[in-house]
Design a protein around this motif. Structure first.
Motif, PDB file in Angstrom:
ATOM      1  N   TYR A  88      31.336  39.032  39.152  1.00  0.00           N
ATOM      2  CA  TYR A  88      31.992  40.095  38.388  1.00  0.00           C
ATOM      3  C   TYR A  88      33.264  39.619  37.709  1.00  0.00           C
ATOM      4  CZ  TYR A  88      33.983  44.691  37.454  1.00  0.00           C
ATOM      5  OH  TYR A  88      34.518  45.794  36.846  1.00  0.00           O
ATOM      6  N   TYR A  89      34.098  38.880  38.441  1.00  0.00           N
ATOM      7  CA  TYR A  89      35.358  38.403  37.880  1.00  0.00           C
ATOM      8  C   TYR A  89      35.183  37.091  37.129  1.00  0.00           C
ATOM      9  CZ  TYR A  89      37.673  41.973  40.679  1.00  0.00           C
ATOM     10  OH  TYR A  89      38.076  43.174  41.203  1.00  0.00           O
ATOM     11  N   ASP A 116      36.877  48.203  41.049  1.00  0.00           N
ATOM     12  CA  ASP A 116      36.395  47.316  42.092  1.00  0.00           C
ATOM     13  C   ASP A 116      35.702  48.162  43.167  1.00  0.00           C
ATOM     14  OD1 ASP A 116      37.211  44.291  43.317  1.00  0.00           O
ATOM     15  OD2 ASP A 116      36.738  45.833  44.788  1.00  0.00           O
ATOM     16  N   ARG A 118      34.937  47.513  46.213  1.00  0.00           N
ATOM     17  CA  ARG A 118      35.584  47.453  47.529  1.00  0.00           C
ATOM     18  C   ARG A 118      36.803  48.361  47.578  1.00  0.00           C
ATOM     19  NH1 ARG A 118      36.639  41.255  47.625  1.00  0.00           N
ATOM     20  NH2 ARG A 118      37.052  41.835  45.470  1.00  0.00           N
ATOM     21  N   TRP A 157      42.672  43.530  50.832  1.00  0.00           N
ATOM     22  CA  TRP A 157      41.873  43.636  49.610  1.00  0.00           C
ATOM     23  C   TRP A 157      42.601  42.947  48.449  1.00  0.00           C
ATOM     24  CZ3 TRP A 157      43.674  46.050  45.174  1.00  0.00           C
ATOM     25  CH2 TRP A 157      42.764  46.059  44.097  1.00  0.00           C
ATOM     26  N   ILE A 161      41.371  39.329  45.882  1.00  0.00           N
ATOM     27  CA  ILE A 161      41.112  39.300  44.443  1.00  0.00           C
ATOM     28  C   ILE A 161      41.530  37.939  43.885  1.00  0.00           C
ATOM     29  CG2 ILE A 161      41.708  40.357  42.227  1.00  0.00           C
ATOM     30  CD1 ILE A 161      40.051  42.133  44.025  1.00  0.00           C
ATOM     31  N   ARG A 189      40.951  44.526  32.648  1.00  0.00           N
ATOM     32  CA  ARG A 189      40.625  44.459  34.074  1.00  0.00           C
ATOM     33  C   ARG A 189      41.890  44.293  34.904  1.00  0.00           C
ATOM     34  NH1 ARG A 189      38.581  46.765  36.690  1.00  0.00           N
ATOM     35  NH2 ARG A 189      36.658  46.594  35.544  1.00  0.00           N
ATOM     36  N   LEU A 193      43.257  47.208  37.596  1.00  0.00           N
ATOM     37  CA  LEU A 193      43.461  46.933  39.017  1.00  0.00           C
ATOM     38  C   LEU A 193      44.919  47.162  39.412  1.00  0.00           C
ATOM     39  CD1 LEU A 193      41.340  43.684  39.574  1.00  0.00           C
ATOM     40  CD2 LEU A 193      40.823  45.992  40.373  1.00  0.00           C
TER      41      LEU A 193
END
Length: 257
Positions: A88-89, A116, A118, A157, A161, A189, A193
């Motif tokens: 994804y990233y 995200d 999660r 978390w 990342i 993105r 976040l």
């Protein structure tokens, strides 16, 4: 949701959740999509699963905004991450270049979810531990312990990342969450976040206002937790404003509707 009409969003979202569950999107179906071309059935399952994650993620945001219980919960949904989630990233930094040099869509391109997964799972946990009917019965000490544990999980978390996307602990007028050379998908993105991280920190730590001044008496370190929660919520709120001031100059004011 993006136009700020949360009442209509909540209504249509409830219908979408029912539909995606009827299509079995809440059930994880493992596959090897990265190793071979997808069959028609696999493409349908993959698309349905993507729609489920969209519903699941929006579900938590609507719950935070309206105060209503989430409709899609871990007890009734398989929240196993998709096979291509780890990519994804990875693909985001090259997304601008991809669309410039390719005339056709890559069938293996990872869906660009608006967050995200999660982090959305953490939001569900916040709803359950701080705002559920059961949480209303917690005494002050129990509530403070949940706040501290949730803060630890959010930090785990954040550290998971990748560095180029990882939210900063705080943003001020003298800091910037992105570099000028980064592409727009990458910047979007990063700022998404960053804003979600500060929002969640604000939601969690402002909950400490429910506690009485005597809440921490007799419990080791909890007195410090009360005061640190006030500080953290203030830092997160200020960082949100600073982040918006910086990023409005990068994208456009309308992008933050």
């Amino acid at each position: 949701m993006f136009s700020g009409n949360w009442q209509d969003a909540a209504f249509f979202h409830s219908i979408a959740c029912r539909i995606v569950c009827s299509l079995k999107g809440h059930i994880y179906k493992p596959s090897n999509l990265l190793e071979r071309e997808m069959s028609r059935l696999e493409r349908e399952n993959h698309q349905t699963r993507t729609l489920f994650w969209l519903c699941y993620m929006h579900d938590k945001d609507i719950s935070f905004r309206t105060g209503n219980p989430p409709l899609l919960t871990e007890g009734y949904c398989d929240l196993t991450a998709s096979d291509d989630f780890l990519h994804y990233y990875t693909y985001l930094p090259a997304l601008d270049e991809f669309f410039e040099v390719n005339d056709k869509i890559d069938l293996q391109l990872t869906p660009h979810l608006p967050g995200d997964t999660r982090l959305s799972r953490l939001k569900e946990k916040v709803c359950r531990q701080l705002f559920s009917a059961q949480a209303l019965k917690y005494n002050d000490n129990q509530l403070l312990l949940h706040i501290r544990k949730l803060d630890d999980e959010i930090e785990c978390w954040r550290l998971s990342i990748p560095n180029s996307f990882r939210p900063a602990l705080f943003v001020s007028e003298n800091t910037s969450p992105n570099s000028p050379e980064e592409g727009i998908p990458h910047i979007i993105r990063c700022m998404s976040l960053q804003l979600e991280y500060h929002h969640l920190m604000t939601v969690i730590h402002t909950t400490v206002r429910k506690c009485t001044p005597e809440a921490a008496d007799g419990i080791e370190d909890l007195h410090a937790v009360v005061h640190s929660s006030f500080d953290l919520s203030l830092v997160a709120s200020r960082s949100t404003l600073s982040c918006l001031r910086v990023l409005v100059r990068t994208i456009a004011e309308q992008a933050f509707r």
